[in-house]
Motif scaffolding. Structure first.
Motif, PDB file in Angstrom:
ATOM      1  N   THR A 163       0.827  -1.213   0.000  1.00 16.48           N
ATOM      2  CA  THR A 163       0.000   0.000   0.000  1.00 16.48           C
ATOM      3  C   THR A 163       0.860   1.261   0.000  1.00 16.48           C
ATOM      4  OG1 THR A 163      -0.180  -0.057   2.425  1.00 16.48           O
ATOM      5  CG2 THR A 163      -1.930  -1.125   1.164  1.00 16.48           C
ATOM      6  N   VAL A 164       1.939   1.242   0.773  1.00 15.31           N
ATOM      7  CA  VAL A 164       2.804   2.428   0.830  1.00 15.31           C
ATOM      8  C   VAL A 164       3.512   2.637  -0.509  1.00 15.31           C
ATOM      9  CG1 VAL A 164       4.874   3.411   1.888  1.00 15.31           C
ATOM     10  CG2 VAL A 164       3.106   2.408   3.331  1.00 15.31           C
ATOM     11  N   LYS A 165       3.993   1.579  -1.119  1.00 15.32           N
ATOM     12  CA  LYS A 165       4.637   1.718  -2.421  1.00 15.32           C
ATOM     13  C   LYS A 165       3.661   2.231  -3.475  1.00 15.32           C
ATOM     14  CE  LYS A 165       7.779  -1.069  -3.932  1.00 15.32           C
ATOM     15  NZ  LYS A 165       8.488  -2.286  -4.422  1.00 15.32           N
ATOM     16  N   ALA A 166       2.381   1.912  -3.303  1.00 16.48           N
ATOM     17  CA  ALA A 166       1.372   2.354  -4.278  1.00 16.48           C
ATOM     18  C   ALA A 166       1.064   3.840  -4.151  1.00 16.48           C
ATOM     19  CB  ALA A 166       0.095   1.531  -4.100  1.00 16.48           C
ATOM     20  N   PHE A 167       1.060   4.368  -2.920  1.00 16.35           N
ATOM     21  CA  PHE A 167       0.589   5.746  -2.718  1.00 16.35           C
ATOM     22  C   PHE A 167       1.654   6.740  -2.273  1.00 16.35           C
ATOM     23  CE2 PHE A 167      -3.206   3.045  -1.970  1.00 16.35           C
ATOM     24  CZ  PHE A 167      -3.983   3.520  -3.017  1.00 16.35           C
ATOM     25  N   LEU A 168       2.796   6.267  -1.806  1.00 13.63           N
ATOM     26  CA  LEU A 168       3.840   7.182  -1.342  1.00 13.63           C
ATOM     27  C   LEU A 168       4.437   8.058  -2.447  1.00 13.63           C
ATOM     28  CD1 LEU A 168       5.602   8.247   0.957  1.00 13.63           C
ATOM     29  CD2 LEU A 168       7.153   6.295   0.580  1.00 13.63           C
ATOM     30  N   PRO A 169       4.671   7.545  -3.673  1.00  8.27           N
ATOM     31  CA  PRO A 169       5.285   8.398  -4.702  1.00  8.27           C
ATOM     32  C   PRO A 169       4.554   9.721  -4.917  1.00  8.27           C
ATOM     33  CG  PRO A 169       5.318   6.129  -5.421  1.00  8.27           C
ATOM     34  CD  PRO A 169       4.504   6.157  -4.158  1.00  8.27           C
ATOM     35  N   ALA A 170       3.226   9.706  -4.942  1.00  6.01           N
ATOM     36  CA  ALA A 170       2.461  10.945  -5.147  1.00  6.01           C
ATOM     37  C   ALA A 170       2.617  11.871  -3.941  1.00  6.01           C
ATOM     38  CB  ALA A 170       0.987  10.620  -5.377  1.00  6.01           C
ATOM     39  N   MET A 171       2.693  11.304  -2.749  1.00 12.67           N
ATOM     40  CA  MET A 171       2.899  12.117  -1.546  1.00 12.67           C
ATOM     41  C   MET A 171       4.264  12.798  -1.590  1.00 12.67           C
ATOM     42  SD  MET A 171       1.406   9.687   1.527  1.00 12.67           S
ATOM     43  CE  MET A 171      -0.270   9.041   1.515  1.00 12.67           C
ATOM     44  N   ILE A 172       5.269  12.043  -2.003  1.00 12.69           N
ATOM     45  CA  ILE A 172       6.621  12.608  -2.100  1.00 12.69           C
ATOM     46  C   ILE A 172       6.658  13.726  -3.133  1.00 12.69           C
ATOM     47  CG2 ILE A 172       8.993  12.116  -2.820  1.00 12.69           C
ATOM     48  CD1 ILE A 172       8.706   9.365  -1.547  1.00 12.69           C
ATOM     49  N   ALA A 173       5.997  13.505  -4.271  1.00 17.07           N
ATOM     50  CA  ALA A 173       5.989  14.510  -5.343  1.00 17.07           C
ATOM     51  C   ALA A 173       5.398  15.829  -4.857  1.00 17.07           C
ATOM     52  CB  ALA A 173       5.200  13.980  -6.543  1.00 17.07           C
ATOM     53  N   LYS A 174       4.401  15.756  -3.984  1.00 16.51           N
ATOM     54  CA  LYS A 174       3.745  16.957  -3.451  1.00 16.51           C
ATOM     55  C   LYS A 174       4.340  17.391  -2.109  1.00 16.51           C
ATOM     56  CE  LYS A 174      -0.354  15.059  -3.562  1.00 16.51           C
ATOM     57  NZ  LYS A 174      -1.829  14.858  -3.471  1.00 16.51           N
ATOM     58  N   ASN A 175       5.226  16.551  -1.559  1.00 16.84           N
ATOM     59  CA  ASN A 175       5.789  16.779  -0.222  1.00 16.84           C
ATOM     60  C   ASN A 175       4.666  17.019   0.791  1.00 16.84           C
ATOM     61  OD1 ASN A 175       7.898  16.945   1.654  1.00 16.84           O
ATOM     62  ND2 ASN A 175       8.008  19.179   1.491  1.00 16.84           N
ATOM     63  N   ARG A 176       3.647  16.172   0.677  1.00 20.77           N
ATOM     64  CA  ARG A 176       2.486  16.287   1.573  1.00 20.77           C
ATOM     65  C   ARG A 176       1.753  14.956   1.610  1.00 20.77           C
ATOM     66  NH1 ARG A 176      -2.713  17.357   0.468  1.00 20.77           N
ATOM     67  NH2 ARG A 176      -2.229  17.992  -1.682  1.00 20.77           N
ATOM     68  N   GLY A 177       1.431  14.500   2.799  1.00 20.37           N
ATOM     69  CA  GLY A 177       0.704  13.248   2.941  1.00 20.37           C
ATOM     70  C   GLY A 177       0.900  12.689   4.336  1.00 20.37           C
ATOM     71  N   HIS A 178       0.207  11.613   4.623  1.00 23.87           N
ATOM     72  CA  HIS A 178       0.275  11.042   5.968  1.00 23.87           C
ATOM     73  C   HIS A 178       0.034   9.537   5.873  1.00 23.87           C
ATOM     74  CE1 HIS A 178      -0.515  12.241  10.428  1.00 23.87           C
ATOM     75  NE2 HIS A 178       0.120  11.075  10.359  1.00 23.87           N
ATOM     76  N   ILE A 179       0.933   8.776   6.473  1.00 19.91           N
ATOM     77  CA  ILE A 179       0.801   7.319   6.513  1.00 19.91           C
ATOM     78  C   ILE A 179       0.624   6.902   7.967  1.00 19.91           C
ATOM     79  CG2 ILE A 179       1.939   5.115   6.082  1.00 19.91           C
ATOM     80  CD1 ILE A 179       3.421   6.557   3.761  1.00 19.91           C
ATOM     81  N   VAL A 180      -0.503   6.280   8.263  1.00 20.33           N
ATOM     82  CA  VAL A 180      -0.836   5.892   9.633  1.00 20.33           C
ATOM     83  C   VAL A 180      -0.807   4.372   9.740  1.00 20.33           C
ATOM     84  CG1 VAL A 180      -2.562   6.018  11.476  1.00 20.33           C
ATOM     85  CG2 VAL A 180      -2.302   7.931   9.859  1.00 20.33           C
ATOM     86  N   THR A 181      -0.045   3.885  10.698  1.00 17.83           N
ATOM     87  CA  THR A 181       0.063   2.449  10.939  1.00 17.83           C
ATOM     88  C   THR A 181      -0.675   2.102  12.223  1.00 17.83           C
ATOM     89  OG1 THR A 181       2.234   2.329   9.864  1.00 17.83           O
ATOM     90  CG2 THR A 181       1.657   0.537  11.364  1.00 17.83           C
ATOM     91  N   ILE A 182      -1.732   1.310  12.100  1.00 18.64           N
ATOM     92  CA  ILE A 182      -2.427   0.830  13.289  1.00 18.64           C
ATOM     93  C   ILE A 182      -1.678  -0.414  13.766  1.00 18.64           C
ATOM     94  CG2 ILE A 182      -4.597   0.057  14.305  1.00 18.64           C
ATOM     95  CD1 ILE A 182      -4.668   2.937  13.311  1.00 18.64           C
ATOM     96  N   ALA A 183      -0.779  -0.209  14.708  1.00 23.41           N
ATOM     97  CA  ALA A 183       0.016  -1.307  15.250  1.00 23.41           C
ATOM     98  C   ALA A 183      -0.680  -1.821  16.516  1.00 23.41           C
ATOM     99  CB  ALA A 183       1.442  -0.843  15.533  1.00 23.41           C
ATOM    100  N   SER A 184       0.039  -1.910  17.623  1.00 28.01           N
ATOM    101  CA  SER A 184      -0.549  -2.453  18.844  1.00 28.01           C
ATOM    102  C   SER A 184       0.474  -2.340  19.965  1.00 28.01           C
ATOM    103  CB  SER A 184      -0.927  -3.924  18.634  1.00 28.01           C
ATOM    104  OG  SER A 184      -1.299  -4.536  19.847  1.00 28.01           O
ATOM    105  N   MET A 185      -0.024  -2.373  21.215  1.00 26.36           N
ATOM    106  CA  MET A 185       0.901  -2.513  22.340  1.00 26.36           C
ATOM    107  C   MET A 185       1.659  -3.831  22.222  1.00 26.36           C
ATOM    108  SD  MET A 185       1.179   0.016  24.321  1.00 26.36           S
ATOM    109  CE  MET A 185       2.158  -0.932  25.471  1.00 26.36           C
ATOM    110  N   ALA A 186       1.063  -4.783  21.493  1.00 26.34           N
ATOM    111  CA  ALA A 186       1.734  -6.061  21.237  1.00 26.34           C
ATOM    112  C   ALA A 186       2.943  -5.879  20.321  1.00 26.34           C
ATOM    113  CB  ALA A 186       0.754  -7.057  20.617  1.00 26.34           C
ATOM    114  N   GLY A 187       3.129  -4.689  19.802  1.00 27.06           N
ATOM    115  CA  GLY A 187       4.327  -4.380  19.033  1.00 27.06           C
ATOM    116  C   GLY A 187       5.462  -3.896  19.915  1.00 27.06           C
TER     117      GLY A 187
END
Length: 337
Positions: A163-187
Motif C-alpha cells: 500500500t505504501v509503495k502504491a501511494f507514497l510516490p504521489a505524496m513525495i511529489a507533493k511533499n504532503r501526505g500522511h501514513i498511519v500504521t495501526i500497530a498495537s501494544m503487542a508491538g
C-alpha cells in the motif's frame, strides 16, 4: 599547527555540543507544544482529504470511516469482504458523508496495486493512508498451522509495503501526505498465544519508524507517519474475550477518537492509554523476570476461546484460503481487526 587527529577531535566535540543544544531546544519546544490547548495548535484540516482505510469492513476501520467523514474527509475503504465494505459505505453515506468501497485482497501485491490504480484514477491521489487491517490466529505457537502464521504476516505487515509503495510516490511529489500504521501494544511487549501477532506488530512499529527516518533523510519533511499502539480493544472481533487484569480493555470509540486526534496533530507515536509510555520507559530498567511476571499477570489468557487446529484447517479449505481481514468475515478461522 593543528594535526588532522586534533581537528577531527575538535570537530567531533563541536558536533556533539551542537547536537545536545539542538536536542534541548527541540525537547523544550515539544513540551511547550504539548501543554498548549487544542485551540492554539495548528491541527490538520481533514475536510476534502482523500483518506484510504484498509480493513474498512468493520471494527475500528468502519468507525474511523464514520468519524473521518464527519470531519469532511472523502473516505475510501478497502476490504476482502465485499458485503462488509458495502455496509460500511452505506453507513457513512447515511450520516451524510462521502465514502467509496473496494474489494481488495491485501495479501496479494498484484491485487493491491490493481485496486490502487483504480482508486487513483477514480478519486485522485490519497492524502492519508491508514493501514488498519489485521488478523489474529490466537494459539500457542506449536498449535498454529504454518498457513495461519503466514497469513498473519501477509495482512498485518507485508501488505503495508504494497500500500505504501502504491501511494507514497504521489505524496513525495507533493511533499504532503500522511501514513498511519495501526500497530498495537503487542508491538512493544510479548504475550502468550500471540507470538505471530506480536511479531507482526513489532514489525509494523519498526516499519513506521524506519520509513519516517528514511523520508527525513531524503529531506521529505511534508510526508508524516504515525504509529498507533493501543491496548486490547473491545468490539473488534479480536480480543472480545481477552482475560486482562489490572488494566481495562479499550472502548472502540475512544480509540477511534484518539487516532483522529493523532492524525490532526501529526503525532509520530501514540500509546493508548498514554500511561503505557511509562511502562515502556521502565521495561529496559528492570530484570526480565519482573517484566515476564508482570505481563503474565496482566494478560493470563489473551485468547481464552478458539477452535482447534483441525477445525481451522477444514475451514481454511472451505474458504479457499482467502485472506480474512474483516471482522464480519473471520468466522472461526482467524480473528481480525
Amino acid at each position: 599547527m593543528v594535526s588532522k587527529s586534533d581537528y577531527n577531535l575538535l570537530q567531533s566535540i563541536v558536533d556533539v555540543v551542537g547536537f545536545l543544544l539542538l536536542s534541548i531546544a527541540i525537547i523544550v519546544q515539544s513540551i511547550v507544544k504539548s501543554c498548549l490547548p487544542n485551540s492554539y495548535k495548528n491541527l490538520k484540516n481533514l475536510k476534502g482529504q482523500n483518506v484510504l482505510i484498509t480493513g474498512g469492513g468493520g471494527g475500528l476501520g468502519r468507525l474511523l470511516a464514520s468519524r473521518l467523514a464527519r470531519h469532511g474527509a472523502v473516505v475510501i475503504l478497502w476490504d476482502v469482504n465485499e458485503e462488509a465494505v458495502a455496509e460500511s459505505v452505506k453507513q457513512v453515506k447515511a450520516q451524510g458523508g462521502v465514502a467509496h468501497g473496494f474489494k481488495c485482497d491485501l495479501a496479494n501485491n498484484e491485487d493491491v496495486y490493481r485496486v490502487a490504480e483504480i482508486t487513483k484514477k477514480q478519486f485522485g491521489d490519497v492524502d492519508i493512508l491508514i493501514n488498519n487491517a489485521g488478523v489474529l490466529s490466537g494459539k500457542l505457537l506449536l498449535d498454529t498451522p504454518d498457513h495461519l502464521i503466514k497469513r498473519t504476516f501477509d495482512v498485518n505487515i507485508i501488505a503495508h509495503f504494497w500500500t505504501v509503495k502504491a501511494f507514497l510516490p504521489a505524496m513525495i511529489a507533493k511533499n504532503r501526505g500522511h501514513i498511519v500504521t495501526i500497530a498495537s501494544m503487542a508491538g512493544h511487549v510479548g504475550i502468550s498465544k500471540l507470538v505471530d501477532y506480536c511479531s507482526s506488530k513489532y514489525a509494523a512499529v519498526g516499519f513506521d519508524e524506519a520509513l519516517r527516518v528514511e523520508l527525513e533523510d531524503q529531506g521529505i519533511m511534508g510526508v508524516k507517519t504515525t504509529a498507533i499502539c493501543p491496548y486490547f480493544i473491545k468490539s473488534t472481533g479480536m480480543f472480545g474475550t481477552v482475560n486482562s487484569r489490572f488494566l481495562s480493555t479499550l472502548e472502540l470509540s475512544d480509540v477511534a477518537d484518539r487516532v483522529i486526534d493523532a492524525i490532526q496533530k501529526e503525532e509520530e507515536s501514540v500509546m493508548i492509554p498514554g500511561a503505557m509510555n511509562i511502562g515502556m520507559l521502565l521495561k529496559p530498567m528492570v530484570p526480565w523476570q519482573v517484566v515476564s511476571m508482570f505481563l503474565r499477570g496482566l494478560v493470563p489468557d489473551a485468547v481464552p476461546s478458539h477452535t482447534s487446529v483441525g477445525d481451522t484447517r477444514k475451514l481454511s479449505t472451505k474458504l479457499n484460503n482467502n485472506i480474512i481481514n474483516s471482522c464480519t468475515d473471520y468466522k472461526t478461522e482467524m480473528k481480525c481487526d
